[in-house]
Design an enzyme around this catalytic site. Sequence first.
Site, PDB file in Angstrom:
ATOM      1  N   ASP A 111       3.112  -6.030  -0.011  1.00 14.96           N
ATOM      2  CA  ASP A 111       2.823  -5.254  -1.217  1.00 14.96           C
ATOM      3  C   ASP A 111       1.514  -4.510  -0.930  1.00 14.96           C
ATOM      4  O   ASP A 111       1.520  -3.468  -0.294  1.00 14.96           O
ATOM      5  CB  ASP A 111       2.746  -6.219  -2.396  1.00 14.96           C
ATOM      6  CG  ASP A 111       2.661  -5.529  -3.736  1.00 14.96           C
ATOM      7  OD1 ASP A 111       3.378  -4.537  -3.939  1.00 14.96           O
ATOM      8  OD2 ASP A 111       1.863  -5.968  -4.593  1.00 14.96           O
ATOM      9  N   LYS A 139       6.780  -2.467   0.725  1.00 17.34           N
ATOM     10  CA  LYS A 139       6.594  -1.482  -0.354  1.00 17.34           C
ATOM     11  C   LYS A 139       5.450  -0.543   0.066  1.00 17.34           C
ATOM     12  O   LYS A 139       4.300  -0.749  -0.353  1.00 17.34           O
ATOM     13  CB  LYS A 139       6.129  -2.205  -1.621  1.00 17.34           C
ATOM     14  CG  LYS A 139       7.175  -2.458  -2.667  1.00 17.34           C
ATOM     15  CD  LYS A 139       6.470  -2.933  -3.942  1.00 17.34           C
ATOM     16  CE  LYS A 139       7.196  -4.038  -4.623  1.00 17.34           C
ATOM     17  NZ  LYS A 139       6.511  -4.578  -5.800  1.00 17.34           N
ATOM     18  N   PHE A 160       8.997  -3.709  -9.047  1.00 15.78           N
ATOM     19  CA  PHE A 160       8.831  -5.170  -8.994  1.00 15.78           C
ATOM     20  C   PHE A 160      10.204  -5.809  -8.829  1.00 15.78           C
ATOM     21  O   PHE A 160      11.117  -5.525  -9.595  1.00 15.78           O
ATOM     22  CB  PHE A 160       8.144  -5.676 -10.266  1.00 15.78           C
ATOM     23  CG  PHE A 160       7.766  -7.116 -10.177  1.00 15.78           C
ATOM     24  CD1 PHE A 160       6.576  -7.488  -9.565  1.00 15.78           C
ATOM     25  CD2 PHE A 160       8.596  -8.107 -10.675  1.00 15.78           C
ATOM     26  CE1 PHE A 160       6.233  -8.832  -9.445  1.00 15.78           C
ATOM     27  CE2 PHE A 160       8.260  -9.447 -10.569  1.00 15.78           C
ATOM     28  CZ  PHE A 160       7.069  -9.807  -9.954  1.00 15.78           C
TER      29      PHE A 160
HETATM   30  P1  IMP Z   1       0.215  -8.610  -1.123  1.00 14.66           P
HETATM   31  O1  IMP Z   1      -0.171  -7.715  -2.259  1.00 14.66           O
HETATM   32  O2  IMP Z   1       0.821  -7.817   0.017  1.00 14.66           O
HETATM   33  O3  IMP Z   1      -0.933  -9.464  -0.690  1.00 14.66           O
HETATM   34  O4  IMP Z   1       1.353  -9.581  -1.653  1.00 14.66           O
HETATM   35  C1  IMP Z   1       1.025 -10.789  -2.262  1.00 14.66           C
HETATM   36  C2  IMP Z   1       2.218 -11.499  -2.828  1.00 14.66           C
HETATM   37  O5  IMP Z   1       2.541 -10.913  -4.082  1.00 14.66           O
HETATM   38  C3  IMP Z   1       3.526 -11.482  -2.061  1.00 14.66           C
HETATM   39  O6  IMP Z   1       3.589 -12.441  -1.021  1.00 14.66           O
HETATM   40  C4  IMP Z   1       4.499 -11.841  -3.156  1.00 14.66           C
HETATM   41  O7  IMP Z   1       4.556 -13.241  -3.319  1.00 14.66           O
HETATM   42  C5  IMP Z   1       3.870 -11.197  -4.373  1.00 14.66           C
HETATM   43  N1  IMP Z   1       4.584  -9.944  -4.714  1.00 14.66           N
HETATM   44  C6  IMP Z   1       4.267  -8.688  -4.380  1.00 14.66           C
HETATM   45  N2  IMP Z   1       5.168  -7.813  -4.857  1.00 14.66           N
HETATM   46  C7  IMP Z   1       6.112  -8.554  -5.502  1.00 14.66           C
HETATM   47  C8  IMP Z   1       7.329  -8.235  -6.208  1.00 14.66           C
HETATM   48  O8  IMP Z   1       7.771  -7.090  -6.325  1.00 14.66           O
HETATM   49  N3  IMP Z   1       7.991  -9.301  -6.753  1.00 14.66           N
HETATM   50  C9  IMP Z   1       7.567 -10.594  -6.632  1.00 14.66           C
HETATM   51  N4  IMP Z   1       6.456 -10.934  -5.974  1.00 14.66           N
HETATM   52  C10 IMP Z   1       5.735  -9.919  -5.417  1.00 14.66           C
END
Ligand code: IMP
Length: 190
Positions: A111, A139, A160
């Site tokens: 994300d 993403k 999401f």
């Molecule tokens: P980061 O922002 O790349 O550090 O992602 C952190 C965490 O946020 C991911 O490992 C997921 O567990 C959660 N996450 C990010 N986007 C989504 C989504 O669209 N749905 C559900 N969980 C998400």
Amino acid sequence: MAAGRRESFINDPNLDVMIDYETIQARVRELGAEITRDYANKKLHVIGVLKGACVFLSDLMRAIDLPVSFDFIGTSSYGASTKSSGEVRITKDLDISPCGRDVLLVEDIIDTGLTLNYLINMLRSRELGSLEIAALLDKPERHEIEVHARYIGFTIPNQFVVGYGLDVGELYRNLPFLAVPKNPDALARR
Ligand code: IMP
Ligand code: MG
């Protein structure tokens, strides 16, 4: 896109299928074949990031035709205010030393990229044989830090998603497909 297997199991009008069961399984088999070729002469050690990656990890491992060891690491962000700082809390440490192993870090989704960036920096200090990333979803519109993932299941728009390990309020991880909730806040409150 065709309806996912057992879509009616949940039969929830609040969920729009984004990627169905068969499409996910076919892509996981492709990734498994690619990893099998790439790691033929290596000591593949898979580390799954809890909890989101556990469903992807369990399917991916069985699509890899090599002896594989695996471990889990648990993370959580320090909360909304510190999320953009990339501060990640380790909620479960590794059980097995990754030193000298060819580590494949498996995550559910890239994300912002902050979680993976933190874990990569942490693992780089551990004298690994090698380190690569496999993420089920990417993403790109949300990235705050660029993280190079060698294996990516699907690149998705800035929506999401839940299912196949991903949750809203700890629910829906057990959906066998990926879906976009029409109202995630309402789902989280159930
Ligand atoms: P980061 O922002 O790349 O550090 O992602 C952190 C965490 O946020 C991911 O490992 C997921 O567990 C959660 N996450 C990010 N986007 C989504 C989504 O669209 N749905 C559900 N969980 C998400
Ligand atoms: Mg996660």
